[in-house]
Design an enzyme around this catalytic site. Structure first.
Site, PDB file in Angstrom:
ATOM      1  N   HIS B  63      17.150  58.319  44.110  1.00 41.66           N
ATOM      2  CA  HIS B  63      15.903  57.573  43.924  1.00 41.66           C
ATOM      3  C   HIS B  63      14.690  58.460  44.212  1.00 41.66           C
ATOM      4  O   HIS B  63      14.213  58.537  45.338  1.00 41.66           O
ATOM      5  CB  HIS B  63      15.894  56.349  44.849  1.00 41.66           C
ATOM      6  CG  HIS B  63      14.853  55.343  44.487  1.00 41.66           C
ATOM      7  ND1 HIS B  63      15.085  53.993  44.526  1.00 41.66           N
ATOM      8  CD2 HIS B  63      13.569  55.474  44.077  1.00 41.66           C
ATOM      9  CE1 HIS B  63      13.990  53.345  44.162  1.00 41.66           C
ATOM     10  NE2 HIS B  63      13.055  54.226  43.894  1.00 41.66           N
ATOM     11  N   HIS B  65      10.811  60.048  42.437  1.00 42.99           N
ATOM     12  CA  HIS B  65       9.790  59.989  41.383  1.00 42.99           C
ATOM     13  C   HIS B  65       9.301  61.413  41.153  1.00 42.99           C
ATOM     14  O   HIS B  65       8.659  61.994  42.022  1.00 42.99           O
ATOM     15  CB  HIS B  65       8.638  59.071  41.811  1.00 42.99           C
ATOM     16  CG  HIS B  65       9.075  57.655  42.040  1.00 42.99           C
ATOM     17  ND1 HIS B  65       9.105  56.720  41.036  1.00 42.99           N
ATOM     18  CD2 HIS B  65       9.547  57.028  43.142  1.00 42.99           C
ATOM     19  CE1 HIS B  65       9.561  55.565  41.521  1.00 42.99           C
ATOM     20  NE2 HIS B  65       9.837  55.726  42.794  1.00 42.99           N
ATOM     21  N   ARG B  67       7.420  62.211  38.528  1.00 45.19           N
ATOM     22  CA  ARG B  67       6.073  62.035  37.960  1.00 45.19           C
ATOM     23  C   ARG B  67       5.843  62.714  36.609  1.00 45.19           C
ATOM     24  O   ARG B  67       4.717  62.723  36.119  1.00 45.19           O
ATOM     25  CB  ARG B  67       4.987  62.520  38.944  1.00 45.19           C
ATOM     26  CG  ARG B  67       5.014  61.852  40.312  1.00 45.19           C
ATOM     27  CD  ARG B  67       4.753  60.378  40.241  1.00 45.19           C
ATOM     28  NE  ARG B  67       4.537  59.795  41.559  1.00 45.19           N
ATOM     29  CZ  ARG B  67       4.827  58.529  41.863  1.00 45.19           C
ATOM     30  NH1 ARG B  67       5.341  57.725  40.950  1.00 45.19           N
ATOM     31  NH2 ARG B  67       4.603  58.063  43.067  1.00 45.19           N
ATOM     32  N   ASP B 155      12.105  50.156  38.358  1.00 44.05           N
ATOM     33  CA  ASP B 155      11.633  50.436  39.715  1.00 44.05           C
ATOM     34  C   ASP B 155      10.116  50.319  39.854  1.00 44.05           C
ATOM     35  O   ASP B 155       9.359  50.821  39.035  1.00 44.05           O
ATOM     36  CB  ASP B 155      12.058  51.841  40.147  1.00 44.05           C
ATOM     37  CG  ASP B 155      11.748  52.058  41.623  1.00 44.05           C
ATOM     38  OD1 ASP B 155      12.089  51.173  42.420  1.00 44.05           O
ATOM     39  OD2 ASP B 155      11.147  53.092  41.961  1.00 44.05           O
ATOM     40  N   HIS B 235      16.046  50.573  47.924  1.00 47.79           N
ATOM     41  CA  HIS B 235      15.211  50.585  49.149  1.00 47.79           C
ATOM     42  C   HIS B 235      15.199  49.288  49.958  1.00 47.79           C
ATOM     43  O   HIS B 235      14.181  48.614  50.075  1.00 47.79           O
ATOM     44  CB  HIS B 235      13.785  51.035  48.839  1.00 47.79           C
ATOM     45  CG  HIS B 235      13.174  50.505  47.564  1.00 47.79           C
ATOM     46  ND1 HIS B 235      13.066  49.171  47.311  1.00 47.79           N
ATOM     47  CD2 HIS B 235      12.642  51.149  46.489  1.00 47.79           C
ATOM     48  CE1 HIS B 235      12.492  49.003  46.134  1.00 47.79           C
ATOM     49  NE2 HIS B 235      12.237  50.187  45.611  1.00 47.79           N
ATOM     50  N   ASN B 281       5.945  50.751  49.520  1.00 47.16           N
ATOM     51  CA  ASN B 281       6.469  49.491  49.019  1.00 47.16           C
ATOM     52  C   ASN B 281       7.966  49.598  48.754  1.00 47.16           C
ATOM     53  O   ASN B 281       8.373  50.451  47.967  1.00 47.16           O
ATOM     54  CB  ASN B 281       5.752  49.104  47.719  1.00 47.16           C
ATOM     55  CG  ASN B 281       6.111  47.698  47.268  1.00 47.16           C
ATOM     56  OD1 ASN B 281       6.472  46.860  48.085  1.00 47.16           O
ATOM     57  ND2 ASN B 281       6.013  47.444  45.976  1.00 47.16           N
ATOM     58  N   ASP B 308      13.368  57.570  47.868  1.00 53.06           N
ATOM     59  CA  ASP B 308      12.229  56.947  47.182  1.00 53.06           C
ATOM     60  C   ASP B 308      11.012  57.883  47.264  1.00 53.06           C
ATOM     61  O   ASP B 308       9.878  57.440  47.448  1.00 53.06           O
ATOM     62  CB  ASP B 308      11.901  55.563  47.751  1.00 53.06           C
ATOM     63  CG  ASP B 308      10.989  54.758  46.821  1.00 53.06           C
ATOM     64  OD1 ASP B 308      10.675  55.240  45.721  1.00 53.06           O
ATOM     65  OD2 ASP B 308      10.587  53.645  47.213  1.00 53.06           O
TER      66      ASP B 308
END
Lengths: 309, 428
Positions: B63, B65, B67, B155, B235, B281, B308
């Protein structure tokens, strides 16, 4: 005055009982200035204060400006609509640019909780929080304390009810911190949708029914229903709110016979407070306003006065 | 040939740790020997002294990111995977909330092509469940799978329409794609910037109740029961979610779950001072939630630790708290924070490494190699006791948004080896 060792006034939480007593004492001696024919002393001559209001304000801004002018500080007013925020400048950049002009103090009101804390870390000037989001409004709490002390003599054992939208009220938070610190008992009241989770951890009692909440109290503080902050629906209609939660005569009669009524303004007459109550003998709402000038003079003086080498 | 000698080899599959020397030849592990048994005639190009170190198979972060495409000023595939290998990860799965979102095979192919050119580790794309992550219609799961996607997730948002989520689970099972669910009821969380509770009340910040997550966890468990299709809960942050997942597993529902290191390392008090790096979050919860997350990890209710990793630049973070974006980076802090659980006695070392490697690889169905003779040499060498204060200069991500800056961490990656090549050598 060596007792006040703060660069900024961001929160009631940062103040000790001694700090608060000192502010109230100084305010008490300065209040007389507001009643003079010639309302001017040179105490802060040569000092610059920027009043930076991201949100509309009549009372607080006028009060700060008057306090600054009486003490001979040079004050500059900026509001969001006439500033570079409209051009997309970040708060950080705006604050640092203002700071580059070397002001002594920046008084800031902002719609984001923590915004004054954020800029205080970035600027050399002192920062006064004139209301941040739903977090705090420390100068309001201090003028409330001043008014209560003036009318009631002190705080120990005093019973205070705060009624209205506790969840979205920065006045409620600052009042709770201030009153608890000074030894008063606080009960909060309002519809359950407006009482935030975990409020008991601040040492207050919760009583949803306003009639029960004010029973036997010395002080009743009404809060504004902040229609502009109402992102979620917390009550069905204004009419229903007014019917079940407004401060009205029948409720006020349940308080102590010498109880006082306070409200930070601006009032929504007929919504959270009825006109006959707001204009009654018990009401000290206009005393709060003039005391606001005295308390803000005291804060200005303690933060940037008396340090002239 | 490379020789790694003197270290403790962790086997997360069999739950063992033993002192062994490892010989790597080419891309593969040539031999694993008890200490002192290296044949004299061998000539090594490099000898790594792993005395007092842990040697484990490559870590997998399911998990992150990265980008790219669209937000390369925050992170890109090159910088994100460099942070990954510096954190001990040899494979990462990247989430589809890019711009454009990864909701069709051409974006999936683009990511894989970019990864081929510049990634430091393996990259496995997770595609969106719905077109534009809008929750309206399903993406082309089959086509995405063919292009290289290993799972699907919207997600950042839940698929609000329960029927659509049901169809996604059924259809993804057929194609062998993992479904990773971000659980959040947006009506309950709307306007919230941190956990709803006494700290939010004290700070004057709007809260996000635990129930906003738990309602969706419960729904997805029920949909998994209905469809008999696996669902992976992303998460997990609350006590209630752990309890729901525990009960579901007892009933034999095919649910798996991950948590992130910040949910067992920090609670909502980290927000005091309006630190936007602690704005994430789901939000940091209470001490009680943290304890239950640890318990869930220990019991195996939570299968996976995933970061995350969510890079945000100062444009998103150096602003008023309520205007700041959610998210924190995590690739380089996951290992030291997970080792804290080993030090606290909550997980054994093999259990901890399993949650960071074998478990996520199995859920995603991606290739992964244990440390075995003949296996692909994906190996991480860790100094578990090296203690340091995290500074910006240590961070390889383009973004530095972590609340652990200035905090003392213990445990650092010394070497990351992928297919027999030393991809990263620690500078400590």
């Amino acid at each position: 005055m060596s007792g006040f060792r703060h660069k900024d006034l961001l929160s009631i939480k940062q103040l000790s009982v001694d700090d608060i007593n000192l502010i109230l004492e100084v305010a008490s001696s300065l209040k007389e200035l507001t009643q003079r024919d010639i309302k001017k002393v040179p105490t802060l001559r040569g000092k610059t204060v920027i009043n930076f209001f991201y949100e509309p304000s009549t009372r607080t801004r006028t009060s700060f400006e008057l306090a600054e002018k009486i003490l001979s500080a040079d004050s500059i007013n900026i509001s969001a609509s006439q500033s570079s925020i409209m051009k997309g400048e970040t708060l950080s950049d705006t604050a640092r640019n203002l700071d580059a002009m070397n002001p002594d103090l920046i008084v800031i009101r902002h719609s984001s909780s923590g915004a004054p804390h954020f800029i205080a870390k970035k600027v050399r000037a002192g920062v006064i929080n004139a209301g941040d989001g739903i977090n705090e409004h420390p100068t309001q709490a201090l003028l409330d304390l001043f008014t209560i002390k003036e009318k009631k003599g002190g705080f120990k054992g005093l019973e205070v009810a705060i009624i209205g939208d506790i969840a979205h009220s920065r006045v409620a938070r600052s009042d709770i911190f201030a009153l608890k610190k000074m030894g008063a008992e606080v009960t909060v009241s309002g519809p359950p949708t407006m009482i935030p989770k975990g409020i008991e951890s601040l040492g207050v009692k919760v009583c949803y029914d306003p009639a029960e909440a004010v029973r036997g109290k010395d002080v009743i503080i009404g809060l504004r229903i902040q229609l502009e902050r109402q992102k979620k629906v917390l009550f069905p209609t204004l009419r229903e709110y007014s019917t079940f939660f407004s401060i009205r005569k029948e409720i006020v009669e349940l308080a102590k016979p010498d109880a006082i009524i306070m409200h930070p303004g601006p009032m929504n007459r007929g919504v959270e407070i009825m006109s006959d109550v707001a204009d009654s003998k018990r009401s000290v709402i206009l005393d709060q306003v003039i005391n606001g000038v005295a308390v803000r003079m005291a804060i200005l003086y303690l933060l940037i006065g008396g340090k002239n080498e | 040939m490379i020789l790694i000698k003197g270290g403790t080899v962790v086997d997360p599959v069999r739950g063992k740790e033993e002192k062994r020397d490892i010989i790597i030849e080419g891309e593969r592990i040539k031999d694993i020997l008890p200490q002192g048994k290296i044949p004299k005639e061998n000539v090594f190009q490099k000898i790594i002294n792993a005395e007092n170190m842990i040697i484990c198979p490559g870590l997998v972060d399911m998990h992150v990111h990265l980008r790219e495409p669209g937000h390369e000023y925050k992170e890109d595939i090159e910088s994100g995977t460099l942070a990954a290998v510096a954190g001990g990860f040899t494979a990462v799965a990247c989430m589809p909330n890019t711009d454009p979102p990864n909701d069709n095979s051409s974006v999936t192919s683009f990511i894989l092509r970019q990864a081929e050119i510049k990634a430091h580790c393996r990259v496995y794309p997770i595609a969106a469940i719905t077109v534009g992550r809008k929750g309206e219609r399903l993406t082309e799961f089959g086509d995405l799978k063919k292009a290289g996607a290993v799972g699907v997730s919207d997600d950042g948002r839940s698929v609000l329409n329960s029927d659509l989520m049901r169809r996604a689970l059924e259809y993804a099972k057929y194609h062998g794609l993992a479904v990773i669910s971000h659980c959040e009821d947006p009506y309950l969380s709307e306007g919230g910037v941190m956990h709803e509770g006494e700290v939010a009340t004290m700070l004057g910040l709007m809260g996000i109740p635990s129930e906003s997550e738990e309602i969706m966890v419960a729904r997805d468990i029920l949909l998994s029961k209905l469809t008999k299709a696996p669902v992976h809960i992303a998460h997990v942050s609350t006590k209630g979610s752990v309890e729901l997942i525990r009960r579901a597993k007892e009933e034999g529902i095919p649910v798996t779950a991950e948590t992130a290191p910040h949910y067992f390392s920090l609670d909502h008090r980290a927000v005091i001072g309006y630190d936007t790096n602690a704005k994430v979050n789901p939000p940091l919860r209470t001490e009680e939630d943290v304890e239950e997350i640890k318990k869930g990890l220990k019991e195996g209710v939570i299968d996976v630790i995933a970061t995350d990793h969510a890079p945000q630049s100062p444009l998103e973070k150096d602003v008023e708290f309520d205007k700041a974006e959610f998210g924190m980076i995590g690739l380089q802090t996951a290992l030291p924070l997970t080792l804290n659980l080993v030090r606290e006695g909550i997980l054994s070392l093999p259990e901890a490494i399993k949650k960071l490697s074998y478990a996520p690889a199995s859920i995603l169905g991606i290739p992964w190699s244990n440390i075995e003779i003949g296996a692909r040499a994906d190996i991480v060498i860790i100094d578990p006791d090296y203690s340091y204060v995290l500074e910006e200069r240590h961070i390889f991500s383009k973004s530095k948004n972590t609340p652990f800056l200035g905090k003392r961490l213990s445990g650092i990656v010394k070497f990351t080896i992928i297919e027999g090549k030393i991809i990263y050598e620690g500078f400590f």
